[in-house]
Design a protein around this motif. Sequence first.
Motif, PDB file in Angstrom:
ATOM      1  N   THR A  90     -23.929  -0.383 -56.033  1.00  0.00           N
ATOM      2  CA  THR A  90     -24.620   0.382 -54.997  1.00  0.00           C
ATOM      3  C   THR A  90     -23.853   1.681 -54.767  1.00  0.00           C
ATOM      4  O   THR A  90     -22.625   1.690 -54.800  1.00  0.00           O
ATOM      5  CB  THR A  90     -24.670  -0.425 -53.678  1.00  0.00           C
ATOM      6  N   SER A  92     -23.211   4.589 -51.945  1.00  0.00           N
ATOM      7  CA  SER A  92     -23.366   4.950 -50.542  1.00  0.00           C
ATOM      8  C   SER A  92     -22.880   6.377 -50.346  1.00  0.00           C
ATOM      9  O   SER A  92     -22.127   6.912 -51.156  1.00  0.00           O
ATOM     10  CB  SER A  92     -22.586   3.988 -49.644  1.00  0.00           C
ATOM     11  N   LYS A  94     -21.454   9.064 -47.148  1.00  0.00           N
ATOM     12  CA  LYS A  94     -21.068   9.246 -45.748  1.00  0.00           C
ATOM     13  C   LYS A  94     -20.759  10.721 -45.549  1.00  0.00           C
ATOM     14  O   LYS A  94     -20.446  11.451 -46.489  1.00  0.00           O
ATOM     15  CB  LYS A  94     -19.891   8.362 -45.364  1.00  0.00           C
ATOM     16  N   GLY A 133     -21.456   5.714 -43.304  1.00  0.00           N
ATOM     17  CA  GLY A 133     -22.005   5.561 -44.642  1.00  0.00           C
ATOM     18  C   GLY A 133     -23.322   4.798 -44.662  1.00  0.00           C
ATOM     19  O   GLY A 133     -23.548   3.901 -43.848  1.00  0.00           O
ATOM     20  N   VAL A 134     -24.188   5.194 -45.581  1.00  0.00           N
ATOM     21  CA  VAL A 134     -25.487   4.552 -45.777  1.00  0.00           C
ATOM     22  C   VAL A 134     -25.751   4.442 -47.270  1.00  0.00           C
ATOM     23  O   VAL A 134     -25.247   5.231 -48.067  1.00  0.00           O
ATOM     24  CB  VAL A 134     -26.626   5.342 -45.095  1.00  0.00           C
ATOM     25  N   THR A 135     -26.571   3.471 -47.657  1.00  0.00           N
ATOM     26  CA  THR A 135     -26.927   3.281 -49.059  1.00  0.00           C
ATOM     27  C   THR A 135     -27.927   4.350 -49.484  1.00  0.00           C
ATOM     28  O   THR A 135     -28.958   4.535 -48.834  1.00  0.00           O
ATOM     29  CB  THR A 135     -27.531   1.876 -49.276  1.00  0.00           C
ATOM     30  N   VAL A 136     -27.620   5.027 -50.593  1.00  0.00           N
ATOM     31  CA  VAL A 136     -28.549   6.026 -51.137  1.00  0.00           C
ATOM     32  C   VAL A 136     -29.158   5.576 -52.461  1.00  0.00           C
ATOM     33  O   VAL A 136     -30.244   6.014 -52.825  1.00  0.00           O
ATOM     34  CB  VAL A 136     -27.898   7.421 -51.280  1.00  0.00           C
ATOM     35  N   ASP A 138     -29.396   1.744 -54.816  1.00  0.00           N
ATOM     36  CA  ASP A 138     -28.941   0.360 -54.978  1.00  0.00           C
ATOM     37  C   ASP A 138     -29.573  -0.274 -56.209  1.00  0.00           C
ATOM     38  O   ASP A 138     -30.369   0.348 -56.902  1.00  0.00           O
ATOM     39  CB  ASP A 138     -29.190  -0.480 -53.719  1.00  0.00           C
ATOM     40  N   TYR A 180     -19.747  10.463 -51.815  1.00  0.00           N
ATOM     41  CA  TYR A 180     -20.508   9.398 -52.468  1.00  0.00           C
ATOM     42  C   TYR A 180     -19.530   8.397 -53.077  1.00  0.00           C
ATOM     43  O   TYR A 180     -18.546   8.785 -53.690  1.00  0.00           O
ATOM     44  CB  TYR A 180     -21.411   9.968 -53.558  1.00  0.00           C
ATOM     45  N   THR A 181     -19.832   7.101 -52.927  1.00  0.00           N
ATOM     46  CA  THR A 181     -18.968   6.038 -53.430  1.00  0.00           C
ATOM     47  C   THR A 181     -19.828   4.976 -54.112  1.00  0.00           C
ATOM     48  O   THR A 181     -20.846   4.559 -53.548  1.00  0.00           O
ATOM     49  CB  THR A 181     -18.173   5.388 -52.285  1.00  0.00           C
ATOM     50  N   THR A 183     -19.926   1.103 -55.484  1.00  0.00           N
ATOM     51  CA  THR A 183     -19.225  -0.164 -55.293  1.00  0.00           C
ATOM     52  C   THR A 183     -20.048  -1.308 -55.883  1.00  0.00           C
ATOM     53  O   THR A 183     -21.263  -1.215 -56.014  1.00  0.00           O
ATOM     54  CB  THR A 183     -18.974  -0.466 -53.815  1.00  0.00           C
ATOM     55  N   ASN A 185     -21.687  -5.014 -55.735  1.00  0.00           N
ATOM     56  CA  ASN A 185     -22.231  -5.941 -54.733  1.00  0.00           C
ATOM     57  C   ASN A 185     -21.712  -7.327 -54.977  1.00  0.00           C
ATOM     58  O   ASN A 185     -21.464  -7.738 -56.055  1.00  0.00           O
ATOM     59  CB  ASN A 185     -23.749  -5.968 -54.775  1.00  0.00           C
TER      60      ASN A 185
END
Length: 185
Positions: A90, A92, A94, A133-136, A138, A180-181, A183, A185
């Motif tokens: 995913t 994210s 921030k 942060g929010v998911t952009v 996934d 942007y990061t 990661t 799941n």
Amino acid sequence: MKKVTFLLAAILVLGVSSIAKAQKSDSHNLNIKIDKQALIAIESEGSTDISFDSKAFVNAGEEMTFAASGSNKQLWLNYSSIVGTGSTNTISAKISKLPEGLKVNVATSESAANSSKKGKTGKGYTVDLTEGGVTVVDNIGSCYTGIGANKGHKLEYSVSVDDSNYEKLVAADHTLVVTYTITEN
């Protein structure tokens, strides 16, 4: 002589039998290690900085609006991903300290550009950025988007006034950082 002939025949048969049983193939192990990996980059045809200016009021009673300024208004989110069995990655985003009274929105194209992507690229979303942060993007599997502008997910930013905090707007210049990061799941 019969004994010698018989003996030679026996040796010949046993010898041919041994040759017939000779190994005709062989094998060995080839060990390949594939590590989980994830890498992202923000790309453009120029600078990756985007500027927004407030538009001057035309009529009394209008709210403040913003327009992107400068020549660069398009950014692209490129990534490469190798995931483990049963997992996905995913991305994210921030934003650094957001000035009170403003909202910053990023529209991440729903799918990666088709020209060079391979594998299971993720799904993009349109979201308001937050400091937490929010998911952009996934549901990213093992894939790559291609490198550079017009590859990966297009990022389109907009800036607007947060009507619930309009009274907190203050005239000032702000430099915000969007991080942007990627990661697992």
